[in-house]
Design a protein around this motif. Sequence first.
Motif, short mmCIF file in Angstrom:
data_model
loop_
_atom_site.label_atom_id
_atom_site.label_comp_id
_atom_site.label_asym_id
_atom_site.label_seq_id
_atom_site.Cartn_x
_atom_site.Cartn_y
_atom_site.Cartn_z
N ARG A 273 0.85 -1.20 0.00
CA ARG A 273 0.00 0.00 0.00
C ARG A 273 0.89 1.25 0.00
O ARG A 273 0.88 2.04 0.93
N THR A 274 1.68 1.35 -1.05
CA THR A 274 2.46 2.55 -1.32
C THR A 274 1.91 3.19 -2.58
O THR A 274 1.21 2.53 -3.37
N VAL A 275 2.24 4.45 -2.81
CA VAL A 275 1.73 5.14 -3.99
C VAL A 275 2.12 4.40 -5.26
O VAL A 275 1.28 4.11 -6.12
N ASN A 276 3.40 4.07 -5.41
CA ASN A 276 3.87 3.42 -6.64
C ASN A 276 3.24 2.05 -6.84
O ASN A 276 2.84 1.69 -7.95
N SER A 277 3.14 1.27 -5.75
CA SER A 277 2.60 -0.08 -5.86
C SER A 277 1.11 -0.05 -6.21
O SER A 277 0.64 -0.83 -7.05
N VAL A 278 0.36 0.84 -5.58
CA VAL A 278 -1.07 0.93 -5.85
C VAL A 278 -1.31 1.36 -7.29
O VAL A 278 -2.15 0.77 -8.00
N ILE A 279 -0.58 2.35 -7.76
CA ILE A 279 -0.76 2.82 -9.14
C ILE A 279 -0.37 1.74 -10.14
O ILE A 279 -1.06 1.51 -11.14
N GLU A 280 0.74 1.05 -9.87
CA GLU A 280 1.19 -0.01 -10.77
C GLU A 280 0.19 -1.16 -10.80
O GLU A 280 -0.08 -1.74 -11.87
N THR A 281 -0.38 -1.51 -9.65
CA THR A 281 -1.39 -2.57 -9.61
C THR A 281 -2.61 -2.18 -10.43
O THR A 281 -3.17 -3.00 -11.16
N CYS A 282 -3.03 -0.93 -10.31
CA CYS A 282 -4.17 -0.44 -11.10
C CYS A 282 -3.88 -0.56 -12.60
O CYS A 282 -4.73 -1.01 -13.38
N ARG A 283 -2.67 -0.18 -12.98
CA ARG A 283 -2.30 -0.23 -14.40
C ARG A 283 -2.23 -1.67 -14.90
O ARG A 283 -2.76 -2.00 -15.97
N LYS A 284 -1.58 -2.53 -14.12
CA LYS A 284 -1.32 -3.91 -14.54
C LYS A 284 -2.59 -4.73 -14.70
O LYS A 284 -2.70 -5.57 -15.60
N TYR A 285 -3.58 -4.46 -13.83
CA TYR A 285 -4.79 -5.29 -13.83
C TYR A 285 -6.05 -4.54 -14.26
O TYR A 285 -7.16 -4.98 -13.98
N VAL B 77 0.57 12.20 -10.04
CA VAL B 77 -0.65 12.72 -10.66
C VAL B 77 -0.27 13.93 -11.53
O VAL B 77 0.40 14.85 -11.06
N PRO B 78 -0.66 13.95 -12.80
CA PRO B 78 -1.55 13.00 -13.47
C PRO B 78 -0.84 11.95 -14.33
O PRO B 78 -1.46 10.98 -14.76
N ASP B 79 0.45 12.11 -14.59
CA ASP B 79 1.10 11.35 -15.67
C ASP B 79 1.13 9.84 -15.44
O ASP B 79 1.06 9.06 -16.40
N LYS B 80 1.22 9.40 -14.18
CA LYS B 80 1.34 7.97 -13.90
C LYS B 80 -0.01 7.29 -13.65
O LYS B 80 -0.06 6.07 -13.49
N ILE B 81 -1.08 8.05 -13.61
CA ILE B 81 -2.40 7.47 -13.34
C ILE B 81 -2.90 6.78 -14.61
O ILE B 81 -3.05 7.42 -15.65
N PRO B 82 -3.19 5.48 -14.55
CA PRO B 82 -3.60 4.75 -15.76
C PRO B 82 -4.99 5.17 -16.24
O PRO B 82 -5.85 5.54 -15.45
N LYS B 83 -5.19 5.09 -17.54
CA LYS B 83 -6.46 5.50 -18.14
C LYS B 83 -7.62 4.59 -17.76
O LYS B 83 -8.78 4.99 -17.88
N CYS B 84 -7.32 3.38 -17.31
CA CYS B 84 -8.39 2.45 -16.93
C CYS B 84 -9.15 2.90 -15.68
O CYS B 84 -10.30 2.51 -15.46
N LEU B 85 -8.51 3.76 -14.86
CA LEU B 85 -9.11 4.17 -13.59
C LEU B 85 -10.26 5.15 -13.85
O LEU B 85 -10.06 6.24 -14.37
N LYS B 86 -11.48 4.74 -13.48
CA LYS B 86 -12.68 5.54 -13.76
C LYS B 86 -13.18 6.29 -12.53
O LYS B 86 -13.72 7.38 -12.65
N ILE B 87 -13.03 5.67 -11.36
CA ILE B 87 -13.63 6.23 -10.15
C ILE B 87 -12.62 6.17 -9.00
O ILE B 87 -11.95 5.14 -8.80
N ILE B 88 -12.49 7.25 -8.26
CA ILE B 88 -11.74 7.26 -7.00
C ILE B 88 -12.72 7.66 -5.91
O ILE B 88 -13.35 8.72 -5.99
N THR B 89 -12.86 6.81 -4.91
CA THR B 89 -13.71 7.14 -3.77
C THR B 89 -12.81 7.46 -2.58
O THR B 89 -11.72 6.92 -2.45
N TYR B 90 -13.28 8.36 -1.74
CA TYR B 90 -12.48 8.74 -0.58
C TYR B 90 -13.38 8.85 0.64
O TYR B 90 -14.54 9.28 0.56
#
Length: 430
Positions: free
Chosen positions: A188-200, A221-234
């Motif tokens: 649960r690090t920034v890089n790992s979470v973003i990479e997991t989102c991109r990979k899957y 943000v924004p360059d590394k955020i994958p295009k597949c990500l549609k929703i972020i909830t907080y």
Amino acid sequence: MFLEHLNNIWTGIDHPFLIYRGHKLRFSDIALQQLIDLSEIRKGDVVAIIGDFNPDSILTLLRLIDMGVIVVPLTKETKHEHEYFFESALVDVVIDESNVVRRHHNGSHNFIDELRRNEHAGLVLFSTGTTGRPKAILHDLTLFLKKFETPRPTLRTINFLLFDHIGGINTLLHTLFNKGVVVAPDERTVNSVIETCRKYDVEVLPTTPTFLRMMLISGAVPDKIPKCLKIITYGTERMDQHTLNELCRLLPNVDFRQTFGMSELGIVRVKSESRDSLFMQVGGEGVETKIIESTLHIRSKTRMLGYLNAPSPFDSSGWYNTKDIVEKKGGYFKVVGRTTEVINVGGLKFLPSEVELVALGFPGISFVTAYPRQNPITGQHVELIFQTEDNFLFDIDNFKIHLINKLQSHMVPKRIRREDINIGHRFKRI
């Protein structure tokens, strides 16, 4: 039975419900897994399971629910508090990886006895304990699961929230009951979470305002955020408008949605006024709200049975005082602080969030916390701790001038300190 019901839902479906470090777990695979020995566990036992969203922990959790036990999900990050958790929840059995150890105690509780008489499974969650020792929150899991019987759409979701958090459990159960896919991050690090989102090809990221600020500070943000990500909830803590505005500006194609709830009430349904608004509607099936003197009260049919180690927080009519101070706009409201946070300087009252919002508007500030201190003349004054972005040339004198110019005089901090702000294992500021 619980597993039989899920098996009917997943009959004929071949895609996995869980992806963990490249391992894909299909519901049809469950019977083929090498399972730990649970033969010493009896129906109605209180069972603590120390795990994460990995296949072994999830399989054990599902089997325990099926056995009708009272489950206490915990994580290794809270190991220093486990003994307190075991005692507070009257734990009979502890499962840590493949080790199953029975504990002996002479304690009892009416709520646990009630679940056993009704032959209902249970769920114990612990509060974060920021204002005292964590409270043991007991739910009737048999009733808790009924909210998932109404089919709802599901998207591929990363399970960022932890194994011991109601939001994490809710994501897992929603996925299982609606034939979805949940992906667990390697870390649960920034890089790992973003990479997991991109990979899957993850579509939904449920997270916290603190983690979103960490993403902004990292430069991802924004360059590394994958295009597949549609929703972020907080959710889980208050979001500030400055951070939300910046995220909405940098990620115009992502829908930002606020969540709201607490372990005592179960998960409630929330609708944000818009992607860049902190105003929201709270409700859903069996949920009522009212505002008394600017404080939000909620009554929910999915509420907990009660605390195992504290008095009931509900009034005689079942209303729960959230202690959240809200602003109302039409049918929407925004949480601006908590009744326990109000600062009183010479009779003038304000919230720490008002000071924090101004501080966050100064360049280079990454995190900030305002808090009261006793003052012999004015009763209280406000002090401030702030953390700056790495390698940022920060001018503290200009920062002080910024605060003086933007705040009313009684709200200006009398003491300012620069230091790292503690962030807990649930990615909330401590």
